[in-house]
Every structure is written in C-alpha cells, then in structure tokens.
Design a protein around this motif. Structure first.
Motif, PDB file in Angstrom:
ATOM      1  N   ALA A  11     -32.392 -50.553   4.783  1.00  0.00           N
ATOM      2  CA  ALA A  11     -31.175 -50.057   4.490  1.00  0.00           C
ATOM      3  C   ALA A  11     -31.550 -48.969   3.345  1.00  0.00           C
ATOM      4  O   ALA A  11     -30.890 -47.665   2.794  1.00  0.00           O
ATOM      5  N   PHE A  40     -25.463 -46.430   1.797  1.00  0.00           N
ATOM      6  CA  PHE A  40     -26.672 -47.417   2.415  1.00  0.00           C
ATOM      7  C   PHE A  40     -26.780 -48.247   1.431  1.00  0.00           C
ATOM      8  O   PHE A  40     -27.101 -49.377   1.297  1.00  0.00           O
ATOM      9  N   ALA A  70     -25.383 -41.457   1.583  1.00  0.00           N
ATOM     10  CA  ALA A  70     -26.920 -42.215   1.017  1.00  0.00           C
ATOM     11  C   ALA A  70     -25.864 -43.632   0.634  1.00  0.00           C
ATOM     12  O   ALA A  70     -27.286 -44.026   0.598  1.00  0.00           O
ATOM     13  N   ILE A 129     -33.809 -41.610   2.507  1.00  0.00           N
ATOM     14  CA  ILE A 129     -33.951 -40.558   3.577  1.00  0.00           C
ATOM     15  C   ILE A 129     -32.810 -39.727   3.103  1.00  0.00           C
ATOM     16  O   ILE A 129     -32.445 -38.248   2.927  1.00  0.00           O
ATOM     17  N   GLY A 130     -31.537 -40.418   2.878  1.00  0.00           N
ATOM     18  CA  GLY A 130     -30.427 -39.666   2.577  1.00  0.00           C
ATOM     19  C   GLY A 130     -30.629 -38.616   1.153  1.00  0.00           C
ATOM     20  O   GLY A 130     -30.229 -37.777   1.652  1.00  0.00           O
ATOM     21  N   LYS A 171     -34.709 -48.082   2.413  1.00  0.00           N
ATOM     22  CA  LYS A 171     -35.296 -46.769   3.099  1.00  0.00           C
ATOM     23  C   LYS A 171     -33.843 -45.689   3.861  1.00  0.00           C
ATOM     24  O   LYS A 171     -34.622 -44.487   3.242  1.00  0.00           O
ATOM     25  N   SER A 172     -33.212 -46.173   4.207  1.00  0.00           N
ATOM     26  CA  SER A 172     -31.878 -44.975   5.131  1.00  0.00           C
ATOM     27  C   SER A 172     -31.455 -43.854   3.931  1.00  0.00           C
ATOM     28  O   SER A 172     -31.489 -43.115   4.153  1.00  0.00           O
TER      29      SER A 172
END
Length: 113
Positions: free
Chosen positions: A86, A62, A59, A92-93, A88-89
């Motif tokens: 990126a 990203f 995370a 989420i991570g 958003k990823s």
C-alpha cells in the motif's frame, strides 16, 4: 377514530395554508446568461487540476490504509508486506500526481493548441 382523522385533516389543511400564505409571489428574474464555453487549452488545464486532485486523494487513501495495516499488523509478516504494498502504491500515486502537469503539457503540445 373519527376524532383522530379530523385532527389529522385539520393539521394538514392548516399547515398547507400557512405554507402557501407564507410564501410570496414568484417574480421572474432576468434571464441567466448561457454557461461559459471554454477553449481546448482551458479544458486541458482544468483537466490537469482534476487529475492531480483525484490521484493525490487516492494516493493519500492508500497511504492511510498502509499506515493502518502496518500499525495493526502486530508482527504478522504477510500483513506487513500488504502494508508495504500500500505504501508503494501511495508513492506511485504521488509520483503520478506530481507528473500530471507534465503529462498534460505533453498532451497540449501533441494537440498543438
């Protein structure tokens, strides 16, 4: 040519002799104990920390990539959208890293240990 060969062979022999004479005798030490065995709850607990660390590291990667893309976008809308993806990823991570202890607790309750 033979003079160079004699120097090389002499250097190798001297270096090998110094290494062999400088190293002491090897004495056998006491036997090492066998590696520790863990029960299932300990393995699950270690797994939880590994998962948190790996997911948090990815995370952060990203987040860094998104920040660099956003800074290098120079107003390009498609590159800004990639940077937002990126980000958003990364979000989420980080959410998964925070939820990993909860998920491992659920796994422990399912295994019933």
């Amino acid at each position: 040519m033979s003079r160079i060969l004699v120097r090389v062979v002499t250097t190798v022999v001297v270096a090998t002799s110094v290494i062999l004479l400088a190293s002491g005798l090897a004495f056998a030490g006491p036997p090492t104990p066998p590696p520790a065995t863990y029960d299932l709850p300990t393995v699950i607990d270690h797994l939880r920390w590994w998962v948190c660390g790996i997911v948090g590291g990815v995370a952060t990667l990203f987040l860094t990539v998104g920040g660099v893309r956003y800074l290098m976008a120079s107003g390009d809308p498609s590159e800004i959208e990639r940077a937002k993806g990126a980000f958003k990823s990364a979000g989420i991570g980080y959410a998964l890293a925070l939820l990993a202890p909860v998920l491992m607790t659920v796994l422990r309750s399912i295994v019933q240990v």
